[in-house]
Design a protein around this motif. Structure first.
Motif, PDB file in Angstrom:
ATOM      1  N   PRO A  43       0.821  -1.210   0.000  1.00  0.00           N
ATOM      2  CA  PRO A  43       0.000   0.000   0.000  1.00  0.00           C
ATOM      3  C   PRO A  43       0.857   1.264   0.000  1.00  0.00           C
ATOM      4  CG  PRO A  43      -0.758  -1.534   1.686  1.00  0.00           C
ATOM      5  CD  PRO A  43       0.511  -2.107   1.118  1.00  0.00           C
ATOM      6  N   SER A  44       2.080   1.138   0.496  1.00  0.00           N
ATOM      7  CA  SER A  44       2.917   2.309   0.784  1.00  0.00           C
ATOM      8  C   SER A  44       3.937   2.644  -0.292  1.00  0.00           C
ATOM      9  CB  SER A  44       3.678   2.020   2.075  1.00  0.00           C
ATOM     10  OG  SER A  44       4.303   0.740   1.969  1.00  0.00           O
ATOM     11  N   VAL A  45       3.949   1.907  -1.401  1.00  0.00           N
ATOM     12  CA  VAL A  45       5.029   2.137  -2.379  1.00  0.00           C
ATOM     13  C   VAL A  45       4.480   2.414  -3.779  1.00  0.00           C
ATOM     14  CG1 VAL A  45       7.022   1.091  -3.561  1.00  0.00           C
ATOM     15  CG2 VAL A  45       6.735   0.776  -1.104  1.00  0.00           C
ATOM     16  N   ALA A  46       4.944   3.512  -4.369  1.00  0.00           N
ATOM     17  CA  ALA A  46       4.675   3.814  -5.781  1.00  0.00           C
ATOM     18  C   ALA A  46       6.032   4.084  -6.413  1.00  0.00           C
ATOM     19  CB  ALA A  46       3.772   5.034  -5.902  1.00  0.00           C
ATOM     20  N   GLY A  80      13.615  -6.901 -16.047  1.00  0.00           N
ATOM     21  CA  GLY A  80      13.759  -6.837 -17.501  1.00  0.00           C
ATOM     22  C   GLY A  80      13.914  -5.423 -18.034  1.00  0.00           C
ATOM     23  N   LEU A  81      14.080  -4.434 -17.153  1.00  0.00           N
ATOM     24  CA  LEU A  81      14.291  -3.067 -17.653  1.00  0.00           C
ATOM     25  C   LEU A  81      15.714  -2.943 -18.183  1.00  0.00           C
ATOM     26  CD1 LEU A  81      12.592  -0.997 -14.810  1.00  0.00           C
ATOM     27  CD2 LEU A  81      11.791  -1.252 -17.148  1.00  0.00           C
ATOM     28  N   ASP A  82      15.899  -2.108 -19.226  1.00  0.00           N
ATOM     29  CA  ASP A  82      17.265  -1.919 -19.709  1.00  0.00           C
ATOM     30  C   ASP A  82      17.998  -0.980 -18.735  1.00  0.00           C
ATOM     31  OD1 ASP A  82      17.284   0.987 -20.964  1.00  0.00           O
ATOM     32  OD2 ASP A  82      15.362   0.025 -21.445  1.00  0.00           O
ATOM     33  N   PRO A  83      19.357  -1.080 -18.688  1.00  0.00           N
ATOM     34  CA  PRO A  83      20.108  -0.320 -17.684  1.00  0.00           C
ATOM     35  C   PRO A  83      19.838   1.186 -17.745  1.00  0.00           C
ATOM     36  CG  PRO A  83      21.529  -1.909 -18.775  1.00  0.00           C
ATOM     37  CD  PRO A  83      20.218  -1.965 -19.479  1.00  0.00           C
ATOM     38  N   GLU A  84      19.644   1.702 -18.971  1.00  0.00           N
ATOM     39  CA  GLU A  84      19.417   3.158 -19.103  1.00  0.00           C
ATOM     40  C   GLU A  84      18.107   3.565 -18.426  1.00  0.00           C
ATOM     41  OE1 GLU A  84      19.162   6.224 -22.744  1.00  0.00           O
ATOM     42  OE2 GLU A  84      20.168   4.309 -23.136  1.00  0.00           O
ATOM     43  N   THR A  85      17.051   2.809 -18.691  1.00  0.00           N
ATOM     44  CA  THR A  85      15.754   3.115 -18.066  1.00  0.00           C
ATOM     45  C   THR A  85      15.825   2.906 -16.555  1.00  0.00           C
ATOM     46  OG1 THR A  85      14.690   2.346 -20.087  1.00  0.00           O
ATOM     47  CG2 THR A  85      13.268   2.621 -18.167  1.00  0.00           C
ATOM     48  N   ALA A  86      16.546   1.832 -16.148  1.00  0.00           N
ATOM     49  CA  ALA A  86      16.635   1.536 -14.702  1.00  0.00           C
ATOM     50  C   ALA A  86      17.255   2.699 -13.942  1.00  0.00           C
ATOM     51  CB  ALA A  86      17.433   0.252 -14.486  1.00  0.00           C
ATOM     52  N   GLN A  87      18.114   3.468 -14.621  1.00  0.00           N
ATOM     53  CA  GLN A  87      18.753   4.586 -13.932  1.00  0.00           C
ATOM     54  C   GLN A  87      17.835   5.810 -13.778  1.00  0.00           C
ATOM     55  OE1 GLN A  87      22.414   4.006 -15.817  1.00  0.00           O
ATOM     56  NE2 GLN A  87      23.580   4.246 -13.941  1.00  0.00           N
ATOM     57  N   THR A  88      16.637   5.694 -14.290  1.00  0.00           N
ATOM     58  CA  THR A  88      15.706   6.821 -14.161  1.00  0.00           C
ATOM     59  C   THR A  88      14.658   6.543 -13.075  1.00  0.00           C
ATOM     60  OG1 THR A  88      14.054   6.007 -15.748  1.00  0.00           O
ATOM     61  CG2 THR A  88      15.958   7.178 -16.672  1.00  0.00           C
ATOM     62  N   ALA A  89      14.945   5.548 -12.205  1.00  0.00           N
ATOM     63  CA  ALA A  89      13.936   5.109 -11.220  1.00  0.00           C
ATOM     64  C   ALA A  89      13.808   6.074 -10.046  1.00  0.00           C
ATOM     65  CB  ALA A  89      14.316   3.730 -10.693  1.00  0.00           C
ATOM     66  N   VAL A  90      12.577   6.263  -9.622  1.00  0.00           N
ATOM     67  CA  VAL A  90      12.298   7.034  -8.404  1.00  0.00           C
ATOM     68  C   VAL A  90      11.239   6.275  -7.609  1.00  0.00           C
ATOM     69  CG1 VAL A  90      11.517   9.242  -7.430  1.00  0.00           C
ATOM     70  CG2 VAL A  90      12.779   9.223  -9.583  1.00  0.00           C
ATOM     71  N   ARG A  91      11.488   6.133  -6.285  1.00  0.00           N
ATOM     72  CA  ARG A  91      10.533   5.424  -5.425  1.00  0.00           C
ATOM     73  C   ARG A  91       9.913   6.408  -4.431  1.00  0.00           C
ATOM     74  NH1 ARG A  91      13.050   1.629  -0.961  1.00  0.00           N
ATOM     75  NH2 ARG A  91      13.514   3.670  -0.075  1.00  0.00           N
ATOM     76  N   PHE A  92       8.592   6.369  -4.342  1.00  0.00           N
ATOM     77  CA  PHE A  92       7.866   7.163  -3.357  1.00  0.00           C
ATOM     78  C   PHE A  92       7.275   6.169  -2.354  1.00  0.00           C
ATOM     79  CE2 PHE A  92       7.712   9.142  -7.502  1.00  0.00           C
ATOM     80  CZ  PHE A  92       8.164  10.433  -7.247  1.00  0.00           C
ATOM     81  N   SER A  93       7.535   6.369  -1.070  1.00  0.00           N
ATOM     82  CA  SER A  93       6.980   5.434  -0.081  1.00  0.00           C
ATOM     83  C   SER A  93       6.425   6.230   1.098  1.00  0.00           C
ATOM     84  CB  SER A  93       8.041   4.425   0.351  1.00  0.00           C
ATOM     85  OG  SER A  93       9.233   5.069   0.731  1.00  0.00           O
ATOM     86  N   PHE A  94       5.285   5.769   1.580  1.00  0.00           N
ATOM     87  CA  PHE A  94       4.462   6.594   2.477  1.00  0.00           C
ATOM     88  C   PHE A  94       4.407   6.049   3.895  1.00  0.00           C
ATOM     89  CE2 PHE A  94       1.950   6.026  -1.645  1.00  0.00           C
ATOM     90  CZ  PHE A  94       2.743   6.926  -2.340  1.00  0.00           C
ATOM     91  N   THR A  95       4.321   6.949   4.856  1.00  0.00           N
ATOM     92  CA  THR A  95       3.991   6.560   6.232  1.00  0.00           C
ATOM     93  C   THR A  95       2.464   6.474   6.319  1.00  0.00           C
ATOM     94  OG1 THR A  95       4.054   8.883   6.843  1.00  0.00           O
ATOM     95  CG2 THR A  95       6.002   7.610   7.369  1.00  0.00           C
TER      96      THR A  95
END
Ligand code: PLP
Length: 385
Positions: free
Chosen positions: A295-298, A342-357
């Motif tokens: 529930p806490s991760v996008a 299965g993400l390519d390395p270039e796309t993987a480097q654009t990752a951002v994680r939002f996680s909630f209390t």
């Protein structure tokens, strides 16, 4: 400041601080001491163990306090595998998934490097899910242990733990799960999950950093990693962190009581947040499973940016989040978890994680979603100039 990095850590809850305070001050005794101060500490420790056992639906004697999730994972993976190999030389393989936290993955690699184990890695699909079929395909008569996490720390995918544990048991293999991210959001009923061992960490749910628990079912033998005075029934020597144990048990009890309402409320907000990012940020890609997620991760990839630049821009706009796991933050290498999806390395480097209390509000998430659109736009513009 809007804090969207709860999967990295959380602030200590007031009730937790109040519960642990006596054991840092007046009742500061060593639980092994045979005087009234020691006895007060021993009683507090026993109470904390019983409270944790109540949530995990296990016996108090099956709960071992550790210095955190990392130590609990190390004790489970190395401790169970080494004890099994000691009883039967042929048990020399361990199974992990391709998306484990380094605390599990590196423990398995240690067994390979130092103790001659083979490590079998179960692949995940593009949503980060391990299938029962994929697990069955790697199980062998020599498998000493399966360790597959409950919920992923980078993309939030929730594994079918009960089904996976049942498959391991068909082959007579004990099953450990890293429940560090699941704790506070998903049921930790070890009986319903059917797991033989489960690790969790206090600081993800409002207890201080440096407190953790390993549940290990009565019949599971554990080779200790820390030797000394035989505390924690010989499974983990060292004077116990009484205040930490009280803190963790208080945080876990509070979280278990709030679990259902928090999970329901926050997952609704998470879904609206995901929808507004996908609608408001051109090219944004959701990572992890669309439905079977914490529930806490996008978590997203924003092609045409770098995750780290988006983070910096977001912090300027008052939003704190992370580019993946806190452990990998600052590293230039693309996340092995995203590559396993299965993400390519270039796309993987654009990752951002939002996680909630659990106390995140709708208004904060609306503001954050607008900030994400601005930040990604700015980073893309800079990349083009
Ligand atoms: N396992 C998972 C899935 C985690 O997310 C973390 C921490 O982020 C850990 C283990 C390690 O826990 P700790 O920080 O308590 O050592």
């Amino acid at each position: 400041m809007i804090f969207l990095d709860a999967a990295a850590t959380t602030p200590v809850r007031r009730e937790v601080l109040e519960a642990m305070w006596p054991y840092l001050s007046g009742d500061f005794g060593n639980p092994s001491s045979h005087h009234s101060l020691g006895e007060a500490a021993a009683t507090a420790l026993a109470g904390a163990r019983t409270a944790v056992a109540r949530v995990l639906k296990c016996r108090a004697g099956e709960v071992t306090f550790t210095s955190g999730g990392t130590e609990a994972d190390n004790l489970a993976v190395k401790g169970i595998a080494l004890a099994r190999k000691a009883s039967d030389e042929t048990l020399n393989r361990v199974v992990i998934s391709a998306v484990e936290h380094p605390a599990v993955e590196e423990s398995a690699r240690y067994l390979e490097r130092v103790h001659g184990f083979a490590v079998d890695v179960v692949p995940v699909d593009q949503d980060g899910l391990v299938s029962v079929g994929a697990l069955r395909a790697v199980l062998r008569p020599e498998t000493a242990l399966v360790s597959i996490m409950y919920a992923n720390n980078e993309v939030g995918t929730v594994q079918p733990v009960a089904e996976l544990a049942a498959a391991a048991h068909e082959f007579g293999v004990p099953f450990h799960t890293d429940a560090v991210q699941a704790a506070g959001w998903l049921s930790l009923d070890t009986k319903a999950l059917g797991v033989d061992a489960l690790s969790m960490s206090g600081h993800k749910l409002g207890a201080p950093k440096g407190s953790g628990v390993l549940f290990a079912k009565g019949r599971v033998r554990l080779e200790p990693l820390v030797h000394g005075g035989g505390q924690e029934r010989g499974k983990r020597s060292g004077t116990e962190n009484v205040a930490g144990a009280v803190a963790l048990s208080t945080a876990l009890t509070l979280a278990a009581a709030e679990e259902n309402t928090a999970a329901e409320q926050v997952s609704g907000m998470r879904d609206r947040f995901i929808a507004s990012i996908l609608a408001g940020v051109p090219g944004a890609v959701l990572t992890g499973h669309p439905v079977r997620r914490l529930p806490s991760v996008a978590s997203f990839c924003f092609p045409g940016t770098s995750g780290e630049s988006v983070l910096l821009e977001l912090e300027r706009l008052g939003v704190i989040c992370s580019s993946g796991s806190a452990c990998a933050a600052g590293s230039d290498a693309p996340s092995p978890v995203l590559l396993a999806l299965g993400l390519d390395p270039e796309t993987a480097q654009t990752a951002v994680r939002f996680s909630f209390t659990p106390d995140i509000t709708e208004a904060e998430l609306e503001q954050a979603a607008a900030a994400v659109a601005t930040a990604v736009g700015r980073v893309r513009n800079l990349a083009q100039t």
